[in-house]
Design a protein around this motif. Structure first.
Motif, PDB file in Angstrom:
ATOM      1  N   HIS A 340       1.029  -1.321   0.287  1.00  0.00           N
ATOM      2  CA  HIS A 340       0.236   0.381   0.001  1.00  0.00           C
ATOM      3  C   HIS A 340       1.193   1.197   0.190  1.00  0.00           C
ATOM      4  N   GLY A 341       0.189   2.457  -0.182  1.00  0.00           N
ATOM      5  CA  GLY A 341       1.423   3.901  -0.194  1.00  0.00           C
ATOM      6  C   GLY A 341       1.624   3.137  -1.578  1.00  0.00           C
ATOM      7  N   GLY A 447       9.132   1.396   9.908  1.00  0.00           N
ATOM      8  CA  GLY A 447       7.716   2.311   8.864  1.00  0.00           C
ATOM      9  C   GLY A 447       7.207   3.214   8.945  1.00  0.00           C
ATOM     10  N   SER A 448       7.391   3.638  10.216  1.00  0.00           N
ATOM     11  CA  SER A 448       6.367   4.658  10.144  1.00  0.00           C
ATOM     12  C   SER A 448       7.305   5.945   9.509  1.00  0.00           C
ATOM     13  N   GLU A 458       5.455  13.133  12.344  1.00  0.00           N
ATOM     14  CA  GLU A 458       4.772  13.067  11.689  1.00  0.00           C
ATOM     15  C   GLU A 458       4.795  14.224  10.760  1.00  0.00           C
ATOM     16  N   TYR A 463       7.362  14.207   5.467  1.00  0.00           N
ATOM     17  CA  TYR A 463       6.973  13.535   5.146  1.00  0.00           C
ATOM     18  C   TYR A 463       7.619  13.334   3.545  1.00  0.00           C
TER      19      TYR A 463
ATOM     20  N   SER C  46      -0.095   9.449  16.128  1.00  0.00           N
ATOM     21  CA  SER C  46      -0.351   7.808  16.579  1.00  0.00           C
ATOM     22  C   SER C  46       0.107   7.344  18.066  1.00  0.00           C
ATOM     23  N   GLY C 289      -4.277   0.385   4.866  1.00  0.00           N
ATOM     24  CA  GLY C 289      -3.121  -0.261   4.158  1.00  0.00           C
ATOM     25  C   GLY C 289      -2.867  -1.225   5.212  1.00  0.00           C
ATOM     26  N   PRO C 290      -1.750  -1.367   5.847  1.00  0.00           N
ATOM     27  CA  PRO C 290      -1.604  -2.489   6.408  1.00  0.00           C
ATOM     28  C   PRO C 290      -2.103  -4.018   5.923  1.00  0.00           C
ATOM     29  N   VAL C 317      -1.491   7.263   5.364  1.00  0.00           N
ATOM     30  CA  VAL C 317      -0.601   7.473   4.921  1.00  0.00           C
ATOM     31  C   VAL C 317       0.635   6.550   4.667  1.00  0.00           C
ATOM     32  N   GLY C 318       0.804   6.013   3.958  1.00  0.00           N
ATOM     33  CA  GLY C 318       2.027   5.053   2.835  1.00  0.00           C
ATOM     34  C   GLY C 318       2.753   5.344   2.783  1.00  0.00           C
ATOM     35  N   PRO C 319       3.520   4.654   2.893  1.00  0.00           N
ATOM     36  CA  PRO C 319       3.837   3.529   2.962  1.00  0.00           C
ATOM     37  C   PRO C 319       3.836   2.704   4.215  1.00  0.00           C
ATOM     38  N   SER C 320       4.446   1.571   4.063  1.00  0.00           N
ATOM     39  CA  SER C 320       4.330   0.155   5.846  1.00  0.00           C
ATOM     40  C   SER C 320       3.839   1.341   6.143  1.00  0.00           C
ATOM     41  N   THR C 321       3.532   1.145   7.588  1.00  0.00           N
ATOM     42  CA  THR C 321       3.508   1.846   8.801  1.00  0.00           C
ATOM     43  C   THR C 321       2.940   3.413   8.599  1.00  0.00           C
ATOM     44  N   GLY C 322       3.600   4.138   7.880  1.00  0.00           N
ATOM     45  CA  GLY C 322       3.534   5.340   7.761  1.00  0.00           C
ATOM     46  C   GLY C 322       3.110   6.441   8.500  1.00  0.00           C
ATOM     47  N   LEU C 323       2.122   6.694   8.117  1.00  0.00           N
ATOM     48  CA  LEU C 323       1.405   7.660   9.394  1.00  0.00           C
ATOM     49  C   LEU C 323      -0.089   7.319   9.522  1.00  0.00           C
ATOM     50  N   PRO C 324      -0.440   6.207  10.753  1.00  0.00           N
ATOM     51  CA  PRO C 324      -1.449   5.795  11.282  1.00  0.00           C
ATOM     52  C   PRO C 324      -3.045   6.457  10.936  1.00  0.00           C
ATOM     53  N   THR C 325      -2.305   8.005  11.630  1.00  0.00           N
ATOM     54  CA  THR C 325      -3.363   9.244  11.736  1.00  0.00           C
ATOM     55  C   THR C 325      -3.835  10.388  11.515  1.00  0.00           C
TER      56      THR C 325
END
Ligand SMILES: Cc1ncc(C[n+]2csc(CCOP(=O)(O)OP(=O)(O)O)c2C)c(N)n1
Ligand SMILES: Cc1ncc(C[n+]2csc(CCOP(=O)(O)OP(=O)(O)O)c2C)c(N)n1
Ligand code: SF4
Ligand code: SF4
Ligand SMILES: [Mg+2]
Ligand SMILES: [Mg+2]
Lengths: 594, 346, 594, 346
Positions: A340-341, A447-448, A458, A463, C46, C289-290, C317-325
């Motif tokens: 994803h992403g 991965g964040s 954030e 980003y 997050s 995403g994930p 927000v991706g990719p990966s864990t990215g920004l979950p919020t």
């Protein structure tokens, strides 16, 4: 009847799991020992024993290793498919039938028929216990006699299959000889086909793409292999395991400088590969369709956290379980934008064993230089069929591990940060835990969202900058990726193909009056040459082995200004592509969409 | 203030305990996870560990964030949800001279990560595997995890519909070689167990009850501070003695069980009420069964197997880091390829 | 100073987990009770407690609910971010500061400053135990006094937050009043901003997209919900669970006509949803995403075996864990071609709560009619922020379950087969186990190659025909998918957007002199109208919230003849898109690539 | 031939046993899996089951192909590798009037599918869960699975590096409600156990040792026919008695343990050498431990829990099939949406 020498295909139909594979390989190898490029396509079912298999051996003056969709000689030795096998044969096909079976004579109409009482002949085999297996050798002898393969070549071939086991070879020869003698005595040659010794082979070797890729991995310095069994990728990991201990020196204590782990599934296999890559080892995993799908999430982490590893995707027929033992090139769009992403994964597309070896070897340098999972995108036809090939060449380049933030590098660089673009190429300097000991080096890979120093962030700007740097880094990869191979023709048409489609392409080109130009893609992202090739031709035809024309789509996306001229011709039935399909697609567009 | 008082105490590496800290925690105030981070800091400091030889591995969750809050000098990898075990296995084999400390949550390991949890136990790589067990998904705001037990209501009063998993029981059934349970509120027990885990050559699994003050510390919760204090039982007090140290504690005859770990250190177990030999797998089963039947939560060293081989030993791996092997070590010698090519000659 | 009424944004910065969320919502709701469309964007970390959160409330004469990247009023009540909050404020921004904190005066230069001794005032709160939480209400009172929100509206808002709990409301009001009184006594109004009652609201309601989608699922007849927690999708499944028991009648024994299962992960969640869909229930799962990555393999099975289900992908927000919020629209390419092999998944893209409700409801009919997993592609901004909306409308259509091979149907149809294209639309008649009892009905559904009768087949022709039918089926879906919405402008430029980008688009269009045409995509595969829209405009700009311009890529792929005119403008910082970005992109192309 | 001889025997539904068959098997000759298919056919025939009420569920593997070879009148879903449990759970809740029979392999369940195996046990949906356990990956040609044990070499002589999983022990630890182990070569034991499983309201787990003749039936293999015959032990002979049937077997006093299943049928256990009550979880643990310690493979009913609630009961699900609910049942009444909208009014 004028003999036709060294230009026909033999198709052998048997149930799988009955040992016929040995016989088939012996015929192929005997021909190779005669100096012929004998290519073989093994069309096997997703099953262990009892279902239909076809093995097709082709010899041609051009030494083509493409699948010939028609055969001139048929051995319909599987009762379950004999009807179909006969019906699918063109008139005059030579048929070597089992005369012990009751098949309606009408089925053979128009075919050239040799009857062999295989079951009866089998009783002559002296070793009763081994009879069920040895029985298959009888047809080897019949074929040898009918088409002029000297029995000593059969023996020679058996010696390559059972090296050092003369007693076994003798047992097999005895059975083959029964067939040979029967043919000599009871069959009257009525067909034009025959083999004759020639000089096609030179120092060529016979191997499959997976084994070549496995060796490439070893020469590329892989030391951590994590995999999960799946057809047609298993044989790649298994070949690494087979060869690595014998090729790579042990440490002074005699211990292994590698580890091969059979993971519990593909999620774990890619996790292990990435964990190892992160910790500094060269790592790999191999898989196919369902497995590459399962790796989606972790590959995204590898992409975003910039962890090197090499993933071998040996494509088979999808979607879903599809046809596990048939070939396709249908994971293109998936791997290009896996997870994803916003992601973009580089991939390498070998077209022959040598490229399998070379690209596989090179993949480790690429993965480490660009700190990214690199996908090696092969397929079942290349991976599991055996190919005649020049010997594997020693790699030209030494191993290069890319930018490592050693203590000296950190000390030298002004304000190093794990994800800082110091050199303007988007590639940061990576640490190796336990090796990089500089006080500034420690950080938590994640991965964040993270900033240049690998700190959690954030911030929208951070980003965006990070994603932009990643895009820059990947754009920059093309200088190191295998460039496309261009061959100009005498037409306004340019044809684009890749991977195993190449074999059919080259054979088709040879036979075309007016030759289109041909560009063979060998990697993604695309080189500029791809754009100029498209630009140079009024029409572009992308020939590939999937339904949607996935590579054509990818090209349209990347060259929107030129998208209008890109058409595509696709085959997706799962058999190795034939030159005929390519020729037809070029000459009289069929299955070609805008 | 005198000169002496100013200088903080240091360990054999000359490091102050503060140098074992990580970044400031972003856990909720009172979160059990922070206590576990402190225990890791304490154990590492006491053991004179060079944090640069530690790999901090984790998955996703509040618990999995904590590697940011201890051993700031160690490198770490915050992987994906439930996949810490595979990343740790890979990182471990890449460089067996490093010590991985894996941190996970009950959601991370017992729900999405169950497959990898089971299989890393079978594989037995040398590492410390800590599950910060609070019975809930903290980071996603309080859903039940697979260790939530049926008697334990959520904050909103709902009860889990499914049987809960006893991670120690599971590990034991799977043949784990080092199994301990502890409580984030019991530093005296947790720190020596962590030290023993760090000295163990194999997978050392620690199930640490770690209350989530925000979502699972209410009345009735069986993962609350109160519940653990009431229902936690242990069969012995652990005491860790490093290889250099003298055993200077005095115990009555037979009161002490001594386990010598792979690096020569010792774990001394002072017996409490019950007889129980954690090196005897049957006894471990019995002890777990017996306490569970009473609704108690057994803590302490539950099982240890000093005979089992670790992954690296089993795979006959070199003791050099694979991560630093050079061209000369990795690429086969000139001539080998010729031999291979020869093998493909028909 | 001339007052500026109902046209400004308030930004409130606090640490999360401190209870400030209640205060923020109370301000928003009080404004709504004044008849104002007060939109709110919650920019949360997050994390559970302690990290920075911003809450931004906007009121505008146009009633825009787009995020305003600038604010006119700032409450920098988080010491960790105060410096940054002040620096990011434009000159003359009103700042309501905590005078108990030591902040350098210089930081406030050029800003309009009101000092409030929050900590001191908090001591006046009578209930000492609740003081830490109630303290946040003080700023509510200050805001109310400064900008003219009547205290009875604050009370009214509190009553909606704590329905039926007057004692709690009183406690909160007491704290708010402390702020109000302080402001009245000690602050001198120096800024132009104020609120006044108006008539923007009518019968509008306030809800977030996830809750609307959850209700859509219930009205759509979902009965099996399998999910795994993940931000920002959890609240969708949780809302189904909250509402379904209250909305849907129990059976005569008082038992549930639904089941909600919290799965152990996303692989299991989609497996359960597909298992239920296969067995005939309307099913769903929700993720982000994930999780959508982990569903790759099983979705491929759903596609190829033709199993209905609905998958909600609430993008973050991706990719990966990215920004979950944080919000993005970056799963477009992934979901379009999810899983290995040739696949194409239909998706629906709602842009507001009503569409969330409607598309969600409709998704079940689509999934069953076309026997395919349908993706509901929303995002965090729509899903988790609360939106003013017209009331949710009763669905216009009855539930339609598509072509079911009942016993009568099988008896009627000539030679029914599970995957037979009887009607020429590519859609076969599906069975429901236990319901279809006809002797011909039984079969084994599988992800491997199968013929029209669901029998295993490795035939190339059968495989190709099946993939072709699937393509036909999916092409045909457009007639039932939400059509794009076209609005012609007075320029040769056509702008394409989708989902939450719509809000920013509409606001930007309003402010543009020369208006481009605007096409809002609402689904994939694309309708013909999309092509004609592109064809009608010299230039096409696709505005979207991801880095690669994923929808632009998808359009280029599908309309290669027109690809050359498709440019893209992308924002991917994770904040809700602003009208300013859109306006700038149209007026002075920035971040616009070919 | 007399008239009578010609007509095949039929069951209460008037069906011949042959009508419970599926398509022709594509297993290797002698594969244990085929014996299990036969047992399913036998049990279904004996129980007068209408196959149209059965859901055949499976993952991927040779074992997972077998649903094509039994109960040809039943519908089935051959899902993805390791995911049969989740697909079964979904199919089950969609229509609780159907009986799912899930077939999986040791690779399918114990390797890739471990997470789902563990969690379906916790969830306890009503279904029969059969693992056709041969210790290898048959379909991918003989790699070790997670049930391959360390003492058991591959055909090429390599030994597994990892601890093997005892699926019954694992299920027991996880709180499974019906656990049995059997052997594909022992129809006398397998058929009654299958019948009991089909009569059980909850997850009935059967671990069936099923030799892979092609890749794991050689000398030294602990999953071979020979090994199972030598090392298999059981504590009681099972006998299934349907609700309509009379118990017509004569047993000595105390020789028989009787378990009444949810549908009123009975499983009679005739005690052999050892005392062992499979309804007592502690006894089940002990029996497993004891046999494992001796290297034996315990077969028979290992544990049964008649008290536990199944998923559907626990979730208070309607007994109607969700699959056939109509608009009137599913869509809330007119007016409900107004009420909901009202709730969103500020
Ligand atoms: C694949 C995937 N699914 C879901 C999530 C969302 N998620 C983040 S943390 C978490 C649960 C964490 O629970 P636990 O491991 O118990 O940690 P705790 O927060 O309780 O310490 C979930 C479901 C995710 N990040 N990735
Ligand atoms: C995701 C995925 N990975 C790998 C495979 C390849 N694969 C097919 S069957 C199988 C193992 C089957 O072993 P088991 O379940 O024990 O069944 P058996 O053949 O032994 O009966 C594997 C690995 C697959 N189909 N899907
Ligand atoms: S939510 Fe719970 S687990 Fe997470 S930080 Fe807060 S207290 Fe700890
Ligand atoms: S390979 Fe093994 S498991 Fe598969 S069918 Fe053959 S004997 Fe059975
Ligand atoms: Mg937790
Ligand atoms: Mg198996």
């Amino acid at each position: 009847m004028n003999p036709v020498v060294n230009d026909f295909s033999i198709r052998i139909a048997t149930p799988n799991g009955t040992g016929s594979q040995t016989s088939n390989i012996v015929i192929q190898r005997a021909l190779i020992q005669m100096g012929l490029i004998a290519s073989a396509k093994n069309l096997f079912p997703s099953n262990i024993a009892g279902l239909p298999t076809w093995f097709q051996i082709r010899v041609s003056p051009g030494g083509w290793q493409t699948m010939n969709p028609q055969w001139q000689v048929l051995l319909p030795l599987n009762q379950a498919t004999i009807g179909r096998d006969l019906r699918e044969s063109v008139p005059n096909t030579v048929v070597i039938e089992n005369s012990d079976w009751k098949t309606a004579d009408s089925e053979f109409e128009g075919l050239c028929r040799y009857s062999v009482p295989f079951d009866q002949l089998a009783r002559k085999i002296s070793n009763a216990k081994l009879r069920p297996r040895l029985k298959n050798l009888i047809y080897v002898g019949v074929v040898a006699q009918l088409f002029d393969i000297p029995m000593e070549k059969i023996r020679g071939a058996l010696q390559t299959v059972f090296p050092g086991k003369e007693a076994v070879v003798d047992l097999n020869i005895e059975a083959a000889q029964i067939g040979f003698d029967f043919a000599a005595e009871s069959l009257t040659k009525q067909d034009p086909w025959k083999y004759a010794a020639a000089d096609q082979v030179g120092d060529q070797i016979l191997l499959d793409g997976n084994e070549a890729a496995a060796l490439g991995a070893i020469w590329g310095g892989v030391s951590v292999v994590a995999w999960y069994p799946i057809t047609p990728a298993s044989s790649l990991a298994e070949a690494v395991e087979k060869h690595i201990g014998r090729c790579r020196d042990s440490d002074p204590d005699g211990r292994n400088r590698f580890v091969v782990i059979q993971a519990e599934d593909e999620l774990a296999a890619i996790g292990m590969a990435l964990g190892a890559g992160w910790a500094g080892a060269r790592s790999m995993t191999s898989t196919s369709g369902p497995g590459i799908s399962l790796m989606a999430e972790n590959l995204g982490l590898g992409y975003f956290a910039e962890i090197p590893t090499v993933v071998y995707d040996i494509q088979r027929v999808g979607p879903s379980t599809g046809l596990p033992t048939r070939t396709q090139q249908s994971d293109v769009l998936q791997v290009a934008f896996h997870s994803h992403g916003d992601t973009r994964f580089p991939f390498l597309i070998p077209a022959c064993p040598i490229e399998s070896f070379q690209f596989s070897c090179q993949a480790y340098d690429l993965a480490e230089k660009y700190q990214i999972p690199v996908i090696f995108l092969s397929d079942l036809d290349l991976g599991m069929n055996s190919w005649m090939s020049d010997p594997l060449p020693e790699p030209e380049n030494d191993i290069h591990r890319g930018k490592i933030a050693t203590d000296e590098v950190i000390a030298r660089l002004d304000d190093w940060g794990r994800y800082k673009d110091v050199d303007g190429d988007g590639i940061p300097y990576r640490t190796i835990p336990g090796i990089t000991l500089h006080p500034d080096a420690a950080h938590l890979t994640r991965g964040s969202g993270h900033d240049e120093n690998a700190e959690y962030s954030e911030s929208p700007e951070v980003y965006e900058q990070n994603l932009d740097r990643l895009a820059r880094k990947i754009d920059g990869m093309v200088v190191d990726l295998p460039a496309p191979i261009r061959q100009d023709g005498d037409s306004t048409l340019g044809v684009i193909a890749y991977g195993t489609t190449d074999m059919a392409m080259r054979e088709a080109l040879e036979s075309l009056e007016q030759k289109p130009s041909y560009l063979r893609l060998r990697s993604f992202p695309f080189h500029d040459e791809v754009e100029s090739f498209i630009d140079d031709h009024e029409q572009i035809l992308v020939i590939e082995q999937n339904q949607q024309g996935q590579m054509a789509q990818l090209l349209r996306m990347h060259f929107p200004q030129l998208a209008a001229r890109i058409r595509s011709a696709t085959y997706y039935g799962g058999l190795p592509l034939s030159a005929g399909f390519v020729k037809d697609s070029i000459e009289q567009p069929r299955r070609v969409e805008a | 203030m005198s000169e002496e008082q100013k200088k903080p105490a240091t360990n054999a590496l000359g490091l102050a305990k503060s140098e074992y800290k990580g970044g400031p925690s972003t856990m909720c105030k009172g979160c059990g996870h922070d206590r576990i981070s402190e225990a890791v800091i304490q154990a590492s400091y006491d053991l004179d560990i060079d944090a640069r030889n530690i790999l901090k591995m984790s998955g996703i969750g509040c618990s999995s964030k904590t590697p940011a809050y201890f051993l700031g000098n160690a490198m770490g990898l915050n992987s994906t949800h439930g996949r810490m075990p595979s990343f740790s296995t890979g990182a471990h084999v890449a460089n067996t001279t490093m010590s991985p400390i894996g941190v996970s949550g009950d959601g991370d390991s017992a729900s999405i990560g169950m497959g990898q949890f089971v299989h890393i136990i079978r594989r037995n790589p040398r590492m410390v595997y800590i599950i910060e067990n609070n019975g809930v998904y903290g980071l996603t705001k309080g859903q039940f995890s697979a260790t939530a037990d049926r008697r334990s209501p959520s904050k909103r009063g709902a009860f889990p519909r499914e049987a809960s998993i006893d991670l120690c029981g599971l590990a034991l059934e799977l043949g784990a070689t080092f199994i301990a349970r502890s409580f984030s509120g019991d530093k005296k027990q947790l720190v020596p167990l962590l030290k023993a885990a760090l000295s163990f050559d194999g997978l050392a699994f620690l199930d640490v009850i770690s209350p989530c003050v925000t979502f699972n510390n209410h009345e009735g919760s069986t993962k609350s501070y109160t519940h653990q204090k009431e229902m936690g039982v242990t069969f012995h007090d652990p005491h860790y003695v490093s290889p250099q140290e003298q055993i200077d504690i005095e115990y009555a005859e037979g009161e002490l069980q001594e386990v010598t770990l792979h690096d020569g250190s010792k774990l001394l177990l002072r017996k409490l009420e019950h007889e129980f030999d954690p090196t005897d797998r049957n006894a471990s089963f019995a002890a777990l069964q017996q306490t569970r039947n009473k609704g108690e939560v057994l803590t302490g060293l539950i099982h240890i197997d000093m005979e089992a081989e670790s992954l690296a030993a089993n795979a006959k791996m070199t003791r050099e880091p694979l991560a630093t092997l050079m061209q000369g070590d990795l690429r086969p010698a000139v001539g080998v390829l010729d031999r291979i090519n020869g093998g493909f000659k028909i």
